[in-house]
Design a protein around this motif. Structure first.
Motif, mmCIF file in Angstrom:
data_model
loop_
_atom_site.group_PDB
_atom_site.id
_atom_site.type_symbol
_atom_site.label_atom_id
_atom_site.label_comp_id
_atom_site.label_asym_id
_atom_site.label_seq_id
_atom_site.Cartn_x
_atom_site.Cartn_y
_atom_site.Cartn_z
ATOM 1 N N THR A 184 0.918 -1.310 -0.118
ATOM 2 C CA THR A 184 -0.012 -0.011 0.053
ATOM 3 C C THR A 184 0.868 1.324 0.053
ATOM 4 O OG1 THR A 184 0.034 -0.009 2.318
ATOM 5 C CG2 THR A 184 -1.921 -1.173 1.175
ATOM 6 N N ARG A 185 2.158 1.232 0.172
ATOM 7 C CA ARG A 185 3.135 2.270 0.239
ATOM 8 C C ARG A 185 4.312 2.080 -0.676
ATOM 9 N NH1 ARG A 185 6.957 5.257 3.457
ATOM 10 N NH2 ARG A 185 6.232 7.297 3.683
ATOM 11 N N ILE A 186 3.954 2.253 -1.830
ATOM 12 C CA ILE A 186 5.077 1.984 -3.067
ATOM 13 C C ILE A 186 5.622 3.143 -3.753
ATOM 14 C CG2 ILE A 186 5.015 0.686 -5.434
ATOM 15 C CD1 ILE A 186 2.203 -0.487 -4.717
ATOM 16 N N ALA A 187 7.090 2.982 -3.572
ATOM 17 C CA ALA A 187 7.983 3.831 -3.947
ATOM 18 C C ALA A 187 8.216 3.654 -5.463
ATOM 19 C CB ALA A 187 9.216 4.257 -3.141
ATOM 20 N N HIS A 188 8.584 4.824 -6.257
ATOM 21 C CA HIS A 188 8.880 4.846 -7.531
ATOM 22 C C HIS A 188 10.287 5.611 -8.165
ATOM 23 C CE1 HIS A 188 8.697 4.284 -11.765
ATOM 24 N NE2 HIS A 188 8.290 5.555 -12.160
ATOM 25 N N PHE A 189 11.074 4.815 -8.681
ATOM 26 C CA PHE A 189 12.675 5.545 -8.955
ATOM 27 C C PHE A 189 12.135 5.752 -10.307
ATOM 28 C CE2 PHE A 189 15.294 2.877 -5.968
ATOM 29 C CZ PHE A 189 14.617 3.383 -4.931
ATOM 30 N N THR A 190 12.510 7.134 -10.891
ATOM 31 C CA THR A 190 12.212 7.519 -11.996
ATOM 32 C C THR A 190 13.475 8.214 -12.593
ATOM 33 O OG1 THR A 190 10.753 8.771 -13.757
ATOM 34 C CG2 THR A 190 11.034 9.451 -11.348
ATOM 35 N N SER A 191 13.452 9.066 -13.547
ATOM 36 C CA SER A 191 14.564 9.741 -14.265
ATOM 37 C C SER A 191 13.880 11.265 -14.184
ATOM 38 C CB SER A 191 14.908 9.260 -15.658
ATOM 39 O OG SER A 191 15.526 10.330 -16.241
ATOM 40 N N PRO A 192 14.754 12.120 -14.198
ATOM 41 C CA PRO A 192 14.580 13.542 -14.261
ATOM 42 C C PRO A 192 14.512 13.975 -15.530
ATOM 43 C CG PRO A 192 16.762 13.456 -13.408
ATOM 44 C CD PRO A 192 16.221 12.187 -13.679
ATOM 45 N N LYS A 193 14.858 13.384 -16.577
ATOM 46 C CA LYS A 193 14.819 13.835 -17.733
ATOM 47 C C LYS A 193 13.489 13.376 -18.497
ATOM 48 C CE LYS A 193 19.275 14.391 -17.229
ATOM 49 N NZ LYS A 193 19.677 15.583 -17.254
ATOM 50 N N LYS A 194 13.260 14.196 -19.574
ATOM 51 C CA LYS A 194 12.033 14.289 -19.953
ATOM 52 C C LYS A 194 11.740 13.415 -21.346
ATOM 53 C CE LYS A 194 11.695 19.384 -19.177
ATOM 54 N NZ LYS A 194 11.444 20.659 -19.562
ATOM 55 N N ILE A 195 12.451 12.134 -20.932
ATOM 56 C CA ILE A 195 12.152 11.206 -22.338
ATOM 57 C C ILE A 195 10.691 10.513 -21.870
ATOM 58 C CG2 ILE A 195 13.152 8.775 -23.027
ATOM 59 C CD1 ILE A 195 15.771 9.768 -21.995
ATOM 60 N N SER A 196 10.171 10.205 -23.121
ATOM 61 C CA SER A 196 8.635 9.799 -22.927
ATOM 62 C C SER A 196 8.556 8.411 -22.087
ATOM 63 C CB SER A 196 8.075 9.577 -24.336
ATOM 64 O OG SER A 196 8.992 8.571 -25.047
ATOM 65 N N GLU A 243 10.280 6.244 7.546
ATOM 66 C CA GLU A 243 9.318 5.309 7.410
ATOM 67 C C GLU A 243 9.461 4.637 5.759
ATOM 68 O OE1 GLU A 243 4.602 3.742 7.101
ATOM 69 O OE2 GLU A 243 5.326 5.768 7.573
ATOM 70 N N LEU A 244 9.939 3.346 5.980
ATOM 71 C CA LEU A 244 10.093 2.735 4.584
ATOM 72 C C LEU A 244 9.312 2.446 3.767
ATOM 73 C CD1 LEU A 244 13.088 0.129 5.041
ATOM 74 C CD2 LEU A 244 13.327 2.202 4.044
ATOM 75 N N PRO A 245 8.863 2.361 2.510
ATOM 76 C CA PRO A 245 7.785 1.887 1.684
ATOM 77 C C PRO A 245 7.752 0.363 1.889
ATOM 78 C CG PRO A 245 9.578 2.200 0.411
ATOM 79 C CD PRO A 245 10.094 2.885 1.742
ATOM 80 N N ASP A 246 6.645 -0.332 1.567
ATOM 81 C CA ASP A 246 6.650 -1.637 1.370
ATOM 82 C C ASP A 246 6.926 -2.408 0.056
ATOM 83 O OD1 ASP A 246 4.108 -0.920 0.449
ATOM 84 O OD2 ASP A 246 2.980 -1.628 1.914
ATOM 85 N N ALA A 247 7.109 -1.614 -0.886
ATOM 86 C CA ALA A 247 7.475 -1.979 -1.978
ATOM 87 C C ALA A 247 8.114 -0.755 -2.927
ATOM 88 C CB ALA A 247 6.252 -2.382 -2.752
ATOM 89 N N ILE A 248 8.996 -1.196 -3.950
ATOM 90 C CA ILE A 248 9.779 -0.348 -4.849
ATOM 91 C C ILE A 248 9.695 -0.817 -6.244
ATOM 92 C CG2 ILE A 248 11.820 0.816 -5.366
ATOM 93 C CD1 ILE A 248 12.826 0.420 -2.214
ATOM 94 N N PHE A 249 9.286 0.288 -7.090
ATOM 95 C CA PHE A 249 9.085 -0.093 -8.507
ATOM 96 C C PHE A 249 10.108 0.819 -9.049
ATOM 97 C CE2 PHE A 249 6.878 1.350 -12.466
ATOM 98 C CZ PHE A 249 7.490 0.458 -13.364
ATOM 99 N N SER A 250 11.181 0.449 -9.692
ATOM 100 C CA SER A 250 12.091 1.146 -10.395
ATOM 101 C C SER A 250 11.827 0.863 -11.808
ATOM 102 C CB SER A 250 13.454 0.607 -10.235
ATOM 103 O OG SER A 250 14.531 1.275 -10.915
ATOM 104 N N ALA A 251 12.012 2.346 -12.526
ATOM 105 C CA ALA A 251 11.971 2.318 -14.119
ATOM 106 C C ALA A 251 13.141 1.713 -14.725
ATOM 107 C CB ALA A 251 11.765 3.745 -14.523
ATOM 108 N N SER A 252 14.092 1.142 -14.110
ATOM 109 C CA SER A 252 14.950 0.438 -14.640
ATOM 110 C C SER A 252 15.551 -0.796 -13.715
ATOM 111 C CB SER A 252 16.291 1.266 -14.893
ATOM 112 O OG SER A 252 17.082 1.511 -13.851
ATOM 113 N N ASP A 253 16.108 -1.915 -14.374
ATOM 114 C CA ASP A 253 16.676 -2.999 -13.400
ATOM 115 C C ASP A 253 17.691 -2.573 -12.535
ATOM 116 O OD1 ASP A 253 14.719 -4.900 -14.158
ATOM 117 O OD2 ASP A 253 15.832 -5.565 -15.976
#
Length: 342
Positions: A184-196, A243-253
């Motif tokens: 229920t508390r999912i973090a997301h790793f993304t890029s600051p760049k404007k790539i689609s 507080e740590l999230p309970d999941a992380i979804f990264s936009a890259s491996d």
């Protein structure tokens, strides 16, 4: 005395006591040249280590039979596999591929385009670098009349054929999977760049949360270069936040792998305490402990389709060509890193 390094057709002509025009015709299999003369010319060319001037040939014939392929980096399995898919199609049609790396540098990308145009390639296939926001160098390719096809990292600012996967849907499905596992508390790793592709992965993440009644928390979205070190830094920021999230979804491996390293160093159980998911299905993802949930981007298929679109446009270059956008359906690969329920 300096040694002559560049052998010309004039050198072959002098060796055989014939004219340079006869040598040229023999090398180009002109039917006016006898088989005996042709064989003699080819033998002499081999003895002298003659290398034809491809640029001059391209100027004469209008074709170099060479395609420029631009990638951010060739040492990633995804890009290497796409290039392989392109070559499979190109080689069947007697075309060769020049692979150029930009290392996500805008300046390097501009220089690469200029170099390929100067080399008289028959067209360009490219994946746009993270730092590219001005596309005038690509417009130069279009102005020259050469085919241009983009793959994976594309842009709506260029009216060209494009091939990619449904990044939005892939991201949505990954987050939906994590929610079904009880996250229920999912973090997301993304890029600051404007790539689609990264915008679409972020959009899929936010929509999946919203559709499942989970409020969006901007503090759980962390930008980095999405490399291994970027993943480590992003994970450290989450620890610093409390507080740590309970999941992380990264936009890259690679970002997910960096997070995994930090979690292990700090003794945090994966996936029991924090579930992990990445994106790209890099080879190492099946060997991590635990194996990493990810998205297969169908790279070989993407390369095949990209090349097919390129040659379709190449054949129709004297006619009106309507750019095509091909979107492949990604495959979600569920592994132990995200299976909280076992």
């Amino acid at each position: 005395m300096a040694t002559k390094t560049k052998i010309t057709i004039q050198d072959i002509a002098e060796k055989l006591n014939i004219t340079a025009s006869t040598v040229s015709r023999a090398l180009n299999n002109n039917p006016r040249i006898s088989e005996e003369t042709r064989k003699a010319v080819l033998k002499a060319a081999k003895q002298l280590n003659y290398q034809p001037n491809n640029i001059a040939a391209a100027l004469r014939n209008g074709k170099s039979h060479i395609i420029g392929v631009i990638v951010p980096t060739a040492d990633r399995t995804f890009f290497a596999s796409v290039v392989r898919g392109i070559e499979e199609i190109a080689n069947k049609l007697n075309y060769k591929v020049i692979i150029c790396q930009t290392y996500d540098s805008y300046e390097k990308e501009v220089q690469t385009i200029d170099a390929l145009l100067s080399a008289r390639v028959d067209g360009i296939i490219a994946s746009i670098g993270k730092n590219t926001e001005n596309f005038s160098h690509y417009k130069k390719v279009l102005a020259s009349g050469l085919p241009l096809v983009l793959f994976d990292r594309t842009t709506d600012q260029l009216d060209v054929s494009q091939v990619g996967i449904n990044d939005y849907l892939a991201s949505y499905k990954i987050v939906e999977h994590l929610i079904k596992e009880g996250c229920t508390r999912i973090a997301h790793f993304t890029s600051p760049k404007k790539i689609s592709i990264f915008r679409e992965r972020l959009r899929g993440y936010t929509d999946a949360l919203q559709d499942n009644g989970i409020p969006f928390d901007e503090n759980l979205v962390i930008s980095s270069n999405l490399q291994l070190e970027g993943g480590r830094q992003s994970m450290e920021k989450l620890f610093e936040a409390g507080e740590l999230p309970d999941a992380i979804f990264s936009a890259s491996d690679y970002g997910a792998m960096g997070a995994m390293q930090v979690l292990k160093e700090r003794g945090v159980a994966i996936p029991d305490r924090v579930a992990l998911a990445g994106f790209s299905n890099e080879p190492f993802t099946s060997f991590t402990d635990p194996p990493l949930t990810t998205v297969d981007q169908l790279s070989l298929t993407m390369g095949n389709i990209t090349a097919e679109l390129f040659f379709e446009q190449f054949k129709l270059k004297d006619k009106k060509f309507v750019p095509q956008r091909t979107v492949l359906m990604p495959e979600i690969i569920i592994r132990k890193s995200s299976l909280k329920k076992g």
